[in-house]
Design a protein around this motif. Sequence first.
Motif, PDB file in Angstrom:
ATOM      1  N   ARG A  90      33.748  66.729  45.421  1.00  0.00           N
ATOM      2  CA  ARG A  90      34.933  65.573  44.343  1.00  0.00           C
ATOM      3  C   ARG A  90      35.181  64.434  44.288  1.00  0.00           C
ATOM      4  NH1 ARG A  90      39.670  68.121  42.462  1.00  0.00           N
ATOM      5  NH2 ARG A  90      41.669  67.015  42.596  1.00  0.00           N
ATOM      6  N   HIS A  91      34.528  63.679  45.938  1.00  0.00           N
ATOM      7  CA  HIS A  91      35.476  61.755  46.043  1.00  0.00           C
ATOM      8  C   HIS A  91      33.999  61.414  44.787  1.00  0.00           C
ATOM      9  CE1 HIS A  91      34.284  58.260  47.311  1.00  0.00           C
ATOM     10  NE2 HIS A  91      36.074  58.306  48.183  1.00  0.00           N
ATOM     11  N   LYS A  92      32.438  62.305  45.284  1.00  0.00           N
ATOM     12  CA  LYS A  92      31.248  61.605  44.391  1.00  0.00           C
ATOM     13  C   LYS A  92      31.624  61.187  43.044  1.00  0.00           C
ATOM     14  CE  LYS A  92      28.537  62.172  47.785  1.00  0.00           C
ATOM     15  NZ  LYS A  92      26.429  63.256  48.155  1.00  0.00           N
ATOM     16  N   ALA A  93      32.463  62.507  42.596  1.00  0.00           N
ATOM     17  CA  ALA A  93      32.396  62.780  40.876  1.00  0.00           C
ATOM     18  C   ALA A  93      33.877  61.986  40.694  1.00  0.00           C
ATOM     19  CB  ALA A  93      32.939  64.522  40.705  1.00  0.00           C
ATOM     20  N   PHE A  94      34.913  61.658  41.052  1.00  0.00           N
ATOM     21  CA  PHE A  94      35.644  60.947  40.661  1.00  0.00           C
ATOM     22  C   PHE A  94      35.448  59.049  40.346  1.00  0.00           C
ATOM     23  CE2 PHE A  94      38.088  64.871  41.401  1.00  0.00           C
ATOM     24  CZ  PHE A  94      39.180  64.176  40.174  1.00  0.00           C
ATOM     25  N   LYS A  95      34.523  58.891  41.693  1.00  0.00           N
ATOM     26  CA  LYS A  95      33.644  57.584  42.413  1.00  0.00           C
ATOM     27  C   LYS A  95      33.043  57.380  40.677  1.00  0.00           C
ATOM     28  CE  LYS A  95      33.565  54.073  44.310  1.00  0.00           C
ATOM     29  NZ  LYS A  95      34.837  53.201  44.352  1.00  0.00           N
ATOM     30  N   LEU A  96      32.371  58.476  40.784  1.00  0.00           N
ATOM     31  CA  LEU A  96      31.471  58.157  39.344  1.00  0.00           C
ATOM     32  C   LEU A  96      32.290  58.034  37.347  1.00  0.00           C
ATOM     33  CD1 LEU A  96      28.563  58.238  38.027  1.00  0.00           C
ATOM     34  CD2 LEU A  96      28.308  60.565  37.529  1.00  0.00           C
ATOM     35  N   PHE A  97      33.454  58.600  37.623  1.00  0.00           N
ATOM     36  CA  PHE A  97      34.311  58.487  36.890  1.00  0.00           C
ATOM     37  C   PHE A  97      35.002  56.896  36.280  1.00  0.00           C
ATOM     38  CE2 PHE A  97      38.319  58.245  34.766  1.00  0.00           C
ATOM     39  CZ  PHE A  97      38.279  58.967  33.486  1.00  0.00           C
TER      40      PHE A  97
END
Length: 378
Positions: A90-97
């Motif tokens: 989840r953290h990686k997905a939010f960081k990419l956004f």
Amino acid sequence: MKKVAIVTLIGYYNYGNRLQNYATQEVIESLGCKTQTIVYYKQVLAEKVPLDVAIKRKVVSFFNKTNREKYHAIKIRLINTLYKDLINERHKAFKLFTQTNINETDILYDKYIFNDLHGDYNFFVTGSDQVWHPFIENKPLYFLTFAPREKRIAYAPSFGVAELPESCFEEYKKYISEIPHLSVREQSGADIIKKLTGREAAVLVDPTLMLAKEKWISVSKPAMHKPTGRYLLTYFLGKLSDDAKKLIKTISVNNNLEVVQLASFKDRKRFSADPAEFIDYVNSSDIVLTDSFHGAVFSILFEKPFIVFDRIHEGPSMITRLETLLSKFKLESRRWQNMRDKKINDLFEIDFSHVPPILEAERKKATDFLKVALSESR
């Protein structure tokens, strides 16, 4: 072109946090400015001590906590251990956004570095998240005390509580008095400021409401695990009450709706959905049940039937911001406590026809505030 630094909470795990940061950026840039969000993390320099001493300190610290604090600490540790992979994903997905949509600075680790930023920006804007919550760390940072007074702007920040602890009165009075352009997100925040300083603060809508539906859709992306058929969307940041659990089941069964649970470990395949997918999930849903401010905001923007529950969590009530939101748009009837006696199918009936003119007026109010605040040459 004027350069504006945005100072807000940075966390790659909460939909509202990331989306309000993006919206603040877009609103300010629409006024002809260039923005950058300041990323600051507190650097902890660990004291070098023998392992046995370090363990002893941790044990003593734990046993000095109250029973509630011990329970909370153990619970958080267990969650982080059991769901480590999901949380990291989840953290990686939010960081990419964030990297795709928000212009951030490199990470700053020393708060004193902020004193060197004065010449880089014409203005510093704090908001709109709960940056003024009484239990937040680094309070001076979010009141922009590092910047010259004439460069400070408060754009719809939130206290997150209806009343401040008395222990905060003096420092908050000082901080707030030093901000020339002052606004807040909730009426309760304006009341706090009036009580502390005698000043009137404009109550402005959250910046996520400043962007049109079409703008948000352009930022969204098809959710990877979105059902092919109709579905009921839940987004709860607190515990689900028995009423909420029963209602979710009844609505889904009676209307043949799949249940999608965002931000819930019980719905593992959707836990890592990023903010762009969150937008799509709301926009494609049949009905939204939530205890989240931004869950309600995006339901209003996309004109989706929604039901708001009071959040069940430890600490002070957080309902004040939802009360302001629903009152402003004359949608108080969407609180569950006002809908208990309705028939299930009637929960889908909602009239949004009065919302656009209110939204237009609120957008103008916020735009006018920012135009004035950013008009002085810096």
